[in-house]
Design a protein around this motif. Structure first.
Motif, PDB file in Angstrom:
ATOM      1  N   LEU A   1       7.769 -22.115  -5.100  1.00 18.36           N
ATOM      2  CA  LEU A   1       8.213 -23.501  -5.254  1.00 18.36           C
ATOM      3  C   LEU A   1       7.480 -24.180  -6.409  1.00 18.36           C
ATOM      4  CD1 LEU A   1       9.939 -25.840  -4.201  1.00 18.36           C
ATOM      5  CD2 LEU A   1       8.077 -26.381  -2.596  1.00 18.36           C
ATOM      6  N   ALA A   2       6.188 -23.883  -6.566  1.00 19.11           N
ATOM      7  CA  ALA A   2       5.407 -24.469  -7.653  1.00 19.11           C
ATOM      8  C   ALA A   2       5.970 -24.061  -9.012  1.00 19.11           C
ATOM      9  CB  ALA A   2       3.945 -24.026  -7.533  1.00 19.11           C
ATOM     10  N   ILE A   3       6.343 -22.780  -9.147  1.00 16.43           N
ATOM     11  CA  ILE A   3       6.907 -22.291 -10.415  1.00 16.43           C
ATOM     12  C   ILE A   3       8.261 -22.952 -10.670  1.00 16.43           C
ATOM     13  CG2 ILE A   3       7.710 -20.260 -11.657  1.00 16.43           C
ATOM     14  CD1 ILE A   3       4.669 -20.412 -11.249  1.00 16.43           C
ATOM     15  N   VAL A   4       9.087 -23.083  -9.620  1.00 15.41           N
ATOM     16  CA  VAL A   4      10.404 -23.723  -9.770  1.00 15.41           C
ATOM     17  C   VAL A   4      10.248 -25.182 -10.195  1.00 15.41           C
ATOM     18  CG1 VAL A   4      12.455 -24.490  -8.510  1.00 15.41           C
ATOM     19  CG2 VAL A   4      11.579 -22.173  -8.159  1.00 15.41           C
ATOM     20  N   ILE A   5       9.283 -25.890  -9.588  1.00 17.97           N
ATOM     21  CA  ILE A   5       9.051 -27.299  -9.950  1.00 17.97           C
ATOM     22  C   ILE A   5       8.624 -27.414 -11.408  1.00 17.97           C
ATOM     23  CG2 ILE A   5       7.478 -29.251  -9.573  1.00 17.97           C
ATOM     24  CD1 ILE A   5       7.565 -28.584  -6.588  1.00 17.97           C
ATOM     25  N   GLN A   6       7.732 -26.539 -11.838  1.00 25.46           N
ATOM     26  CA  GLN A   6       7.289 -26.590 -13.234  1.00 25.46           C
ATOM     27  C   GLN A   6       8.454 -26.332 -14.181  1.00 25.46           C
ATOM     28  OE1 GLN A   6       3.528 -24.833 -14.017  1.00 25.46           O
ATOM     29  NE2 GLN A   6       3.878 -24.594 -16.202  1.00 25.46           N
ATOM     30  N   PHE A   7       9.314 -25.386 -13.816  1.00 26.15           N
ATOM     31  CA  PHE A   7      10.471 -25.072 -14.664  1.00 26.15           C
ATOM     32  C   PHE A   7      11.452 -26.253 -14.688  1.00 26.15           C
ATOM     33  CE2 PHE A   7      14.798 -23.214 -15.056  1.00 26.15           C
ATOM     34  CZ  PHE A   7      14.690 -22.794 -16.368  1.00 26.15           C
ATOM     35  N   ALA A   8      11.683 -26.858 -13.506  1.00 25.82           N
ATOM     36  CA  ALA A   8      12.649 -27.958 -13.426  1.00 25.82           C
ATOM     37  C   ALA A   8      12.146 -29.218 -14.125  1.00 25.82           C
ATOM     38  CB  ALA A   8      12.952 -28.264 -11.957  1.00 25.82           C
TER      39      ALA A   8
END
Length: 301
Positions: free
Chosen positions: A143-150
Motif C-alpha cells: 500500500l505504501a508503494i501504491v500511495i507513493q506512485f499515486a
C-alpha cells in the motif's frame, strides 16, 4: 541472595560481530560517496576484481579451499551460483549508482523492504504459509508503494529493484551448499573474467580512472576489502547467534543509511515519502513481532 545472570561469552561475541557487520554496511554510503566522478559501472568492476583477489589471500590464510574446490568440481551446480553472482553484482551496481546519484534514502528504503520481499518470495515461490501478521505487513508495504506512485506519479524503482535483487539472491543462495565466505569467492570468481574484460575495454577506450590518481586507485582497491570484511563479521555472528537475533540486528544497516542520507547528505524527505517509510516501518514492526511470537512454537517443534 540474588544470583547474577551469567552472560554467554559466545553470544556477546556474536552480537559484537553482528553490530560490526551491520554498522559497516550501514556506513557504505560514506565510502562509495568518495568515488564521485567515477561511473558506478567502473566502481562495480573494481569491486568484483579486488574482492576476488582479496578473498584468494583470505581463504588461503584461513585454509578454506576445500569447500571452494568441491564446488568448482561440480559444474552442474555452478549455474545456480552464477545466477547468485549476477544478482548480487546487479545489486552492488545499483547501490553504488544510488549513492552517486544522491538517492541514499531510496537505497535505505530498499533494504527496509527486503525482509517483506523475502516473505512475498517465500509465499509465491516456495509456497510457504505466512502468518496473518506477516501478510498484513506485506500489505502495508504494498500500500505504501501504491500511495507513493499515486501521489508522486513515480515508483521508487531503486528501492524496489534493490529489494527484489537482494531478496532473490537470498532465495537462490539458500539452495547453494556454500558458507558465506566460500560462496562470495566462487561468485566473484565466476564474474572475474567478465570484470577483467570490462576493465580492459575501459582502458582501451581511454575511459579508465585506475592508476590516473593514486588516492582514487587506492580506494578502488580498498573496495574489495570493504566488501569482504563485513561478510566475515556477519559469518562470525551467524555462527553464534539465533536467526531471530540476527533479524533484529539487520535493521541497523538501513537505519544508519537513512540517517546518513538525511543529516550528512542533506537529502529531502517529503511528506509522501515520510508516510511511505512510516507504513513500511509499521509493517516491519508487525513482521518482527510475528517472527518473535512464532519463535517459541518453532523451538518446541
Amino acid at each position: 541472595m540474588h544470583s547474577t545472570p551469567v552472560r554467554d561469552p559466545q553470544a556477546v561475541k556474536g552480537v559484537t560481530f553482528g553490530l560490526t557487520a551491520y554498522v559497516m554496511w550501514g556506513c557504505f554510503p560514506l565510502f562509495f560517496a568518495l568515488f564521485e566522478g567515477i561511473p558506478a559501472f567502473e566502481v562495480l568492476i573494481h569491486r568484483i576484481l579486488w574482492s576476488c583477489l582479496f578473498l584468494v589471500g583470505l581463504i588461503t590464510l584461513l585454509k578454506r579451499w576445500t569447500p571452494v574446490i568441491s564446488a568448482l568440481k561440480q559444474p552442474r551446480r555452478l549455474g545456480r551460483v552464477l545466477l547468485c553472482a549476477l544478482l548480487i553484482a546487479f545489486n552492488w551496481g545499483l547501490y553504488i549508482y544510488a549513492v552517486e546519484s544522491k538517492q541514499v534514502l531510496q537505497a535505505s528504503l530498499g533494504y527496509f523492504l527486503t525482509p517483506l520481499i523475502n516473505v512475498a518470495l517465500g509465499m509465491l515461490v516456495l509456497r510457504e504459509v505466512m502468518e496473518r501478521l506477516q501478510l498484513v505487513a506485506l500489505g502495508l508495504a504494498s500500500l505504501a508503494i501504491v500511495i507513493q506512485f499515486a501521489m508522486l506519479g513515480e515508483l521508487p524503482w531503486i528501492s524496489l529493484l534493490l529489494a527484489l535483487s537482494f531478496g532473490s539472491y537470498g532465495l537462490f543462495r539458500k539452495q547453494v551448499p556454500l558458507d558465506g565466505l566460500s560462496g562470495l569467492f566462487v561468485e566473484t570468481l565466476l564474474l572475474f573474467p567478465l570484470a577483467l574484460l570490462a576493465i580492459t575495454w575501459l582502458g582501451w577506450q581511454g575511459e579508465s580512472h585506475f592508476l590516473h590518481d593514486t588516492p582514487m586507485s587506492a580506494l578502488l582497491i580498498a573496495s574489495g576489502v570493504a566488501t569482504a570484511l563485513p561478510l566475515l563479521a556477519f559469518a562470525g555472528a551467524a555462527r553464534r547467534l539465533r536467526l531471530s537475533t540476527l533479524g533484529f540486528l539487520m535493521y541497523i544497516n538501513p537505519t544508519i543509511q537513512f540517517l546518513i542520507a538525511l543529516f550528512i547528505f542533506g537529502e529531502s524527505l517529503g511528506v509522501i515519502q515520510l508516510a511511505t517509510f512510516i507504513m513500511i516501518w509499521l509493517g516491519l514492526a508487525l513482521y518482527s513481532w510475528s517472527s518473535w511470537q512464532s519463535r517459541p512454537r518453532q523451538a518446541v517443534a
